[in-house]
Design a protein around this motif. Sequence first.
Motif, PDB file in Angstrom:
ATOM      1  N   MET A 246      14.090  36.824 -12.700  1.00 25.38           N
ATOM      2  CA  MET A 246      14.450  38.221 -12.720  1.00 25.38           C
ATOM      3  C   MET A 246      13.309  39.060 -13.294  1.00 25.38           C
ATOM      4  SD  MET A 246      16.650  40.504 -11.978  1.00 25.38           S
ATOM      5  CE  MET A 246      18.378  40.263 -12.033  1.00 25.38           C
ATOM      6  N   ALA A 247      12.675  38.567 -14.325  1.00 21.80           N
ATOM      7  CA  ALA A 247      11.560  39.305 -14.925  1.00 21.80           C
ATOM      8  C   ALA A 247      10.425  39.499 -13.927  1.00 21.80           C
ATOM      9  CB  ALA A 247      11.059  38.583 -16.171  1.00 21.80           C
ATOM     10  N   VAL A 248      10.173  38.506 -13.092  1.00 20.03           N
ATOM     11  CA  VAL A 248       9.121  38.607 -12.071  1.00 20.03           C
ATOM     12  C   VAL A 248       9.472  39.696 -11.068  1.00 20.03           C
ATOM     13  CG1 VAL A 248       8.011  37.398 -10.154  1.00 20.03           C
ATOM     14  CG2 VAL A 248       8.356  36.227 -12.330  1.00 20.03           C
ATOM     15  N   LEU A 249      10.714  39.741 -10.618  1.00 20.97           N
ATOM     16  CA  LEU A 249      11.139  40.775  -9.670  1.00 20.97           C
ATOM     17  C   LEU A 249      11.013  42.163 -10.276  1.00 20.97           C
ATOM     18  CD1 LEU A 249      14.338  39.169  -8.124  1.00 20.97           C
ATOM     19  CD2 LEU A 249      12.103  39.422  -7.057  1.00 20.97           C
ATOM     20  N   ARG A 250      11.420  42.303 -11.512  1.00 21.78           N
ATOM     21  CA  ARG A 250      11.360  43.612 -12.173  1.00 21.78           C
ATOM     22  C   ARG A 250       9.928  44.109 -12.301  1.00 21.78           C
ATOM     23  NH1 ARG A 250      15.787  42.084 -16.690  1.00 21.78           N
ATOM     24  NH2 ARG A 250      17.632  42.653 -15.502  1.00 21.78           N
ATOM     25  N   ARG A 251       8.985  43.195 -12.579  1.00 20.90           N
ATOM     26  CA  ARG A 251       7.577  43.580 -12.722  1.00 20.90           C
ATOM     27  C   ARG A 251       6.876  43.732 -11.377  1.00 20.90           C
ATOM     28  NH1 ARG A 251       7.487  39.408 -16.447  1.00 20.90           N
ATOM     29  NH2 ARG A 251       6.284  38.164 -14.986  1.00 20.90           N
ATOM     30  N   ALA A 252       7.133  42.814 -10.450  1.00 25.12           N
ATOM     31  CA  ALA A 252       6.375  42.736  -9.202  1.00 25.12           C
ATOM     32  C   ALA A 252       6.725  43.832  -8.211  1.00 25.12           C
ATOM     33  CB  ALA A 252       6.580  41.370  -8.550  1.00 25.12           C
ATOM     34  N   GLY A 253       7.917  44.350  -8.266  1.00 22.21           N
ATOM     35  CA  GLY A 253       8.356  45.326  -7.273  1.00 22.21           C
ATOM     36  C   GLY A 253       7.593  46.626  -7.297  1.00 22.21           C
ATOM     37  N   GLY A 254       7.183  47.056  -8.470  1.00 25.40           N
ATOM     38  CA  GLY A 254       6.457  48.323  -8.581  1.00 25.40           C
ATOM     39  C   GLY A 254       7.184  49.444  -7.888  1.00 25.40           C
ATOM     40  N   ASP A 255       6.453  50.213  -7.087  1.00 25.02           N
ATOM     41  CA  ASP A 255       7.034  51.334  -6.346  1.00 25.02           C
ATOM     42  C   ASP A 255       7.428  50.953  -4.923  1.00 25.02           C
ATOM     43  OD1 ASP A 255       6.651  52.997  -8.517  1.00 25.02           O
ATOM     44  OD2 ASP A 255       4.683  53.667  -7.832  1.00 25.02           O
ATOM     45  N   GLY A 256       7.226  49.685  -4.548  1.00 24.58           N
ATOM     46  CA  GLY A 256       7.503  49.237  -3.183  1.00 24.58           C
ATOM     47  C   GLY A 256       8.975  49.212  -2.850  1.00 24.58           C
ATOM     48  N   GLN A 257       9.270  49.389  -1.582  1.00 22.45           N
ATOM     49  CA  GLN A 257      10.647  49.326  -1.111  1.00 22.45           C
ATOM     50  C   GLN A 257      11.025  47.928  -0.653  1.00 22.45           C
ATOM     51  OE1 GLN A 257      10.946  52.333   1.943  1.00 22.45           O
ATOM     52  NE2 GLN A 257      11.314  53.931   0.453  1.00 22.45           N
ATOM     53  N   THR A 258      10.021  47.099  -0.371  1.00 25.51           N
ATOM     54  CA  THR A 258      10.260  45.747   0.114  1.00 25.51           C
ATOM     55  C   THR A 258       9.485  44.762  -0.748  1.00 25.51           C
ATOM     56  OG1 THR A 258      10.487  46.572   2.374  1.00 25.51           O
ATOM     57  CG2 THR A 258      10.078  44.213   2.110  1.00 25.51           C
ATOM     58  N   LEU A 259      10.126  43.653  -1.067  1.00 19.19           N
ATOM     59  CA  LEU A 259       9.491  42.617  -1.866  1.00 19.19           C
ATOM     60  C   LEU A 259       9.854  41.261  -1.273  1.00 19.19           C
ATOM     61  CD1 LEU A 259       7.929  41.888  -4.498  1.00 19.19           C
ATOM     62  CD2 LEU A 259      10.142  41.801  -5.622  1.00 19.19           C
ATOM     63  N   MET A 260       8.856  40.407  -1.107  1.00 20.44           N
ATOM     64  CA  MET A 260       9.101  39.059  -0.611  1.00 20.44           C
ATOM     65  C   MET A 260       8.798  38.092  -1.747  1.00 20.44           C
ATOM     66  SD  MET A 260       7.414  37.136   2.622  1.00 20.44           S
ATOM     67  CE  MET A 260       8.180  35.706   3.315  1.00 20.44           C
ATOM     68  N   LEU A 261       9.762  37.262  -2.059  1.00 23.27           N
ATOM     69  CA  LEU A 261       9.625  36.274  -3.123  1.00 23.27           C
ATOM     70  C   LEU A 261       9.701  34.893  -2.495  1.00 23.27           C
ATOM     71  CD1 LEU A 261       9.584  35.709  -6.206  1.00 23.27           C
ATOM     72  CD2 LEU A 261      12.078  35.674  -6.101  1.00 23.27           C
ATOM     73  N   VAL A 262       8.724  34.053  -2.766  1.00 23.73           N
ATOM     74  CA  VAL A 262       8.679  32.696  -2.239  1.00 23.73           C
ATOM     75  C   VAL A 262       8.875  31.741  -3.404  1.00 23.73           C
ATOM     76  CG1 VAL A 262       7.267  30.995  -1.020  1.00 23.73           C
ATOM     77  CG2 VAL A 262       7.107  33.404  -0.400  1.00 23.73           C
ATOM     78  N   GLY A 263       9.740  30.754  -3.214  1.00 22.33           N
ATOM     79  CA  GLY A 263      10.007  29.817  -4.297  1.00 22.33           C
ATOM     80  C   GLY A 263      10.652  28.551  -3.800  1.00 22.33           C
ATOM     81  N   HIS A 264      11.155  27.790  -4.738  1.00 22.27           N
ATOM     82  CA  HIS A 264      11.773  26.498  -4.446  1.00 22.27           C
ATOM     83  C   HIS A 264      13.197  26.464  -4.975  1.00 22.27           C
ATOM     84  CE1 HIS A 264       8.031  24.521  -3.220  1.00 22.27           C
ATOM     85  NE2 HIS A 264       7.452  25.260  -4.146  1.00 22.27           N
ATOM     86  N   ASN A 265      13.963  25.572  -4.412  1.00 19.44           N
ATOM     87  CA  ASN A 265      15.325  25.331  -4.899  1.00 19.44           C
ATOM     88  C   ASN A 265      15.290  24.280  -5.986  1.00 19.44           C
ATOM     89  OD1 ASN A 265      17.052  27.075  -3.728  1.00 19.44           O
ATOM     90  ND2 ASN A 265      17.351  25.881  -1.906  1.00 19.44           N
ATOM     91  N   PRO A 266      16.283  24.308  -6.836  1.00 19.42           N
ATOM     92  CA  PRO A 266      17.505  25.112  -6.774  1.00 19.42           C
ATOM     93  C   PRO A 266      17.359  26.515  -7.358  1.00 19.42           C
ATOM     94  CG  PRO A 266      17.696  23.604  -8.594  1.00 19.42           C
ATOM     95  CD  PRO A 266      16.363  23.303  -7.921  1.00 19.42           C
ATOM     96  N   GLY A 267      16.206  26.833  -7.943  1.00 22.94           N
ATOM     97  CA  GLY A 267      16.036  28.116  -8.612  1.00 22.94           C
ATOM     98  C   GLY A 267      16.161  29.329  -7.726  1.00 22.94           C
ATOM     99  N   LEU A 268      15.564  29.290  -6.546  1.00 20.37           N
ATOM    100  CA  LEU A 268      15.608  30.447  -5.656  1.00 20.37           C
ATOM    101  C   LEU A 268      17.013  30.705  -5.141  1.00 20.37           C
ATOM    102  CD1 LEU A 268      13.818  32.639  -4.519  1.00 20.37           C
ATOM    103  CD2 LEU A 268      13.394  31.198  -2.553  1.00 20.37           C
ATOM    104  N   GLU A 269      17.696  29.640  -4.797  1.00 17.16           N
ATOM    105  CA  GLU A 269      19.092  29.770  -4.337  1.00 17.16           C
ATOM    106  C   GLU A 269      19.958  30.364  -5.442  1.00 17.16           C
ATOM    107  OE1 GLU A 269      22.718  26.747  -3.316  1.00 17.16           O
ATOM    108  OE2 GLU A 269      20.750  26.249  -2.515  1.00 17.16           O
ATOM    109  N   ALA A 270      19.799  29.876  -6.645  1.00 17.76           N
ATOM    110  CA  ALA A 270      20.584  30.380  -7.780  1.00 17.76           C
ATOM    111  C   ALA A 270      20.292  31.853  -8.028  1.00 17.76           C
ATOM    112  CB  ALA A 270      20.291  29.556  -9.029  1.00 17.76           C
ATOM    113  N   LEU A 271      19.024  32.250  -7.913  1.00 17.43           N
ATOM    114  CA  LEU A 271      18.672  33.658  -8.094  1.00 17.43           C
ATOM    115  C   LEU A 271      19.340  34.527  -7.035  1.00 17.43           C
ATOM    116  CD1 LEU A 271      17.061  35.902  -9.486  1.00 17.43           C
ATOM    117  CD2 LEU A 271      15.157  35.330  -7.949  1.00 17.43           C
ATOM    118  N   CYS A 272      19.271  34.111  -5.779  1.00 17.13           N
ATOM    119  CA  CYS A 272      19.914  34.870  -4.691  1.00 17.13           C
ATOM    120  C   CYS A 272      21.411  35.007  -4.923  1.00 17.13           C
ATOM    121  CB  CYS A 272      19.649  34.201  -3.348  1.00 17.13           C
ATOM    122  SG  CYS A 272      17.951  34.317  -2.783  1.00 17.13           S
TER     123      CYS A 272
END
Length: 72
Positions: A1-27
Amino acid sequence: MAVLRRAGGDGQTLMLVGHNPGLEALCERLSGTSMPGGHMRTGALAVLDVCSAAWSDLSFGEAVLRQVIESH
């Protein structure tokens, strides 16, 4: 969550690439729903719409899981 909050900046679209089970749990936490079929398969892409006005204000449960695209 901290990465999303920092990485998004002013953009309207953000692509996050990761691995399970962490990415699934985040979604699932972002959307408050379970993955269709119970889990994300290898190579899957989850598309979420975020309702927050700014990435820095993103909270769990405020995204909508629109689609899960799986490779065949």
